[in-house]
Design a protein around this motif. Sequence first.
Motif, PDB file in Angstrom:
ATOM      1  N   TRP A   1       0.910  -1.152  -0.038  1.00 38.56           N
ATOM      2  CA  TRP A   1       0.073  -0.026   0.030  1.00 38.56           C
ATOM      3  C   TRP A   1       0.883   1.470  -0.037  1.00 38.56           C
ATOM      4  O   TRP A   1       1.853   1.248   0.572  1.00 38.56           O
TER       5      TRP A   1
ATOM      6  N   GLY B   1      -3.539   3.665  -2.415  1.00 37.64           N
ATOM      7  CA  GLY B   1      -3.870   2.332  -2.748  1.00 37.64           C
ATOM      8  C   GLY B   1      -2.807   1.425  -2.888  1.00 37.64           C
ATOM      9  O   GLY B   1      -1.440   1.803  -2.833  1.00 37.64           O
TER      10      GLY B   1
ATOM     11  N   HIS C   1      -2.143  -6.842  -6.962  1.00 34.64           N
ATOM     12  CA  HIS C   1      -2.793  -6.475  -5.949  1.00 34.64           C
ATOM     13  C   HIS C   1      -4.161  -5.874  -6.262  1.00 34.64           C
ATOM     14  O   HIS C   1      -5.020  -5.461  -5.464  1.00 34.64           O
ATOM     15  N   ARG C   2      -4.457  -5.632  -7.629  1.00 29.50           N
ATOM     16  CA  ARG C   2      -5.617  -4.947  -8.232  1.00 29.50           C
ATOM     17  C   ARG C   2      -6.797  -5.881  -8.269  1.00 29.50           C
ATOM     18  O   ARG C   2      -6.991  -6.350  -9.428  1.00 29.50           O
ATOM     19  N   GLN C   3      -7.240  -6.210  -7.091  1.00 28.71           N
ATOM     20  CA  GLN C   3      -8.373  -6.959  -7.035  1.00 28.71           C
ATOM     21  C   GLN C   3      -9.504  -6.012  -6.724  1.00 28.71           C
ATOM     22  O   GLN C   3      -9.707  -5.057  -6.145  1.00 28.71           O
TER      23      GLN C   3
ATOM     24  N   PRO D   1     -12.706  -1.421  -6.283  1.00 23.82           N
ATOM     25  CA  PRO D   1     -11.338  -1.413  -6.007  1.00 23.82           C
ATOM     26  C   PRO D   1     -10.946  -0.761  -4.670  1.00 23.82           C
ATOM     27  O   PRO D   1     -11.611   0.113  -4.517  1.00 23.82           O
ATOM     28  N   ASP D   2      -9.726  -1.121  -4.361  1.00 24.21           N
ATOM     29  CA  ASP D   2      -9.526  -0.401  -2.886  1.00 24.21           C
ATOM     30  C   ASP D   2      -8.961   0.904  -2.863  1.00 24.21           C
ATOM     31  O   ASP D   2      -8.915   1.626  -1.848  1.00 24.21           O
ATOM     32  N   GLY D   3      -8.290   1.338  -3.990  1.00 20.53           N
ATOM     33  CA  GLY D   3      -7.643   2.563  -4.107  1.00 20.53           C
ATOM     34  C   GLY D   3      -8.508   3.895  -4.168  1.00 20.53           C
ATOM     35  O   GLY D   3      -9.754   3.808  -4.387  1.00 20.53           O
TER      36      GLY D   3
ATOM     37  N   TYR E   1      -1.969   3.236 -12.062  1.00 27.92           N
ATOM     38  CA  TYR E   1      -2.924   3.124 -10.813  1.00 27.92           C
ATOM     39  C   TYR E   1      -4.376   3.183 -10.979  1.00 27.92           C
ATOM     40  O   TYR E   1      -4.985   2.718 -10.100  1.00 27.92           O
TER      41      TYR E   1
ATOM     42  N   SER F   1      -7.080   0.421 -10.097  1.00 23.42           N
ATOM     43  CA  SER F   1      -7.218   0.245  -8.602  1.00 23.42           C
ATOM     44  C   SER F   1      -7.956   1.385  -7.725  1.00 23.42           C
ATOM     45  O   SER F   1      -8.118   1.227  -6.598  1.00 23.42           O
TER      46      SER F   1
END
Length: 369
Positions: A167, A236, A242-244, A267-269, A294, A297
């Motif tokens: 991260w 992120g 890690h891009r789930q 996405p988390d970002g 990015y 993400s």
Amino acid sequence: MIRSFLPVGQGAFYTEQFDCGVNVVYDCGSSTSRSAIEKQIACTFESREKIQAVFISHLHEDHINGLPFLLSHCCVERLYLPFLTEEEILLTRLIARLENTESEFLSKLIVDPYGAVQDYTLPVDTQTPEIFYVMPQDSSRRPGGNVGAVPSGKAVDLTVSDTDSDWGYVPYNFQNTRRSKAFFRGLKKNGYDKKTLQAYLETSDIFSYDWDDIKRIYQKYAPGSLNSNSLVVYSGPLTPDHRQIRPYRFFMPDLTEPQSGRRTGYPDGCLYLGDYDAGTKENWDALTGELSAYMPSVGTVQVPHHGSMHNYNEELSCGQFVLIISAGYQNKYKHPHTKVLKDMLMKKVIHFWVTEQAGSMVQFQIEEK
């Protein structure tokens, strides 16, 4: 990690707080009420709590006027500011004067950031926070004094978790040349050169009609307000594996179940845009081009400039993002603009309007992998 978009009205105050104790802040100000931002800081952080990084998008009062209280209430370790050229410093001070928001803290932060921060740093701290300028792309300039430099697009080194070292925070300093050049052209056309404007800022012995004339030019050539640049920050995962896409845990009761026509996973970002001028295709392409690695993400985006139609781009409502608008409930600027809200509603995009009302706060829980 808990990501919070906090209710400070016409301003911005966003935090990311990790289980390991790392705290990160993006912007810290409000033109609705300074007491609102100070109250929110005190509610969010314990006295003398550590904040590892504070990112400031640009030097307008509604994004920085809570910074003195934050510095005196918490132990801030690092402060990241957008680097300003001499012309951009002139423009920032000029806009502050035109909008009647010039303060002693702002004036000192522009010319002597280390001194300005030192004035408010907790006396129990052993040292003043480290200050870094985020440099524009392809800039060969380096700041002097006690301020460091970080290139645009380089991840800031923060260890935010014992288990997820991927991260990161990636700042970009985008210069707003389109509107600023138009404004300076308008000033020059009406007989105001930079030397004259600098002199106006250094003395109060100026006829009011001069300022009224400059304000008229400002409103004509730079509609929708103007800042010389905006420090955009991506938060992120940094590597592709890690891009789930997986569901957020929304801390909102009406979103606990999937809703018709809406995605259940994002996405988390997050992309923090400050007052970035995303309104033109050129600026949108510049933004997404620089952050191309990015963008897959990004699941949450802070809508720029409180939902102004001048800074909004319809691509924000593409369906990939949850959108956050920070604007006062009854602000004089009529933010967010009705056209912006209509576009989001017509496209069935999840969006939140965070005001000064406590119930408007939005929080997401991002789980470690």
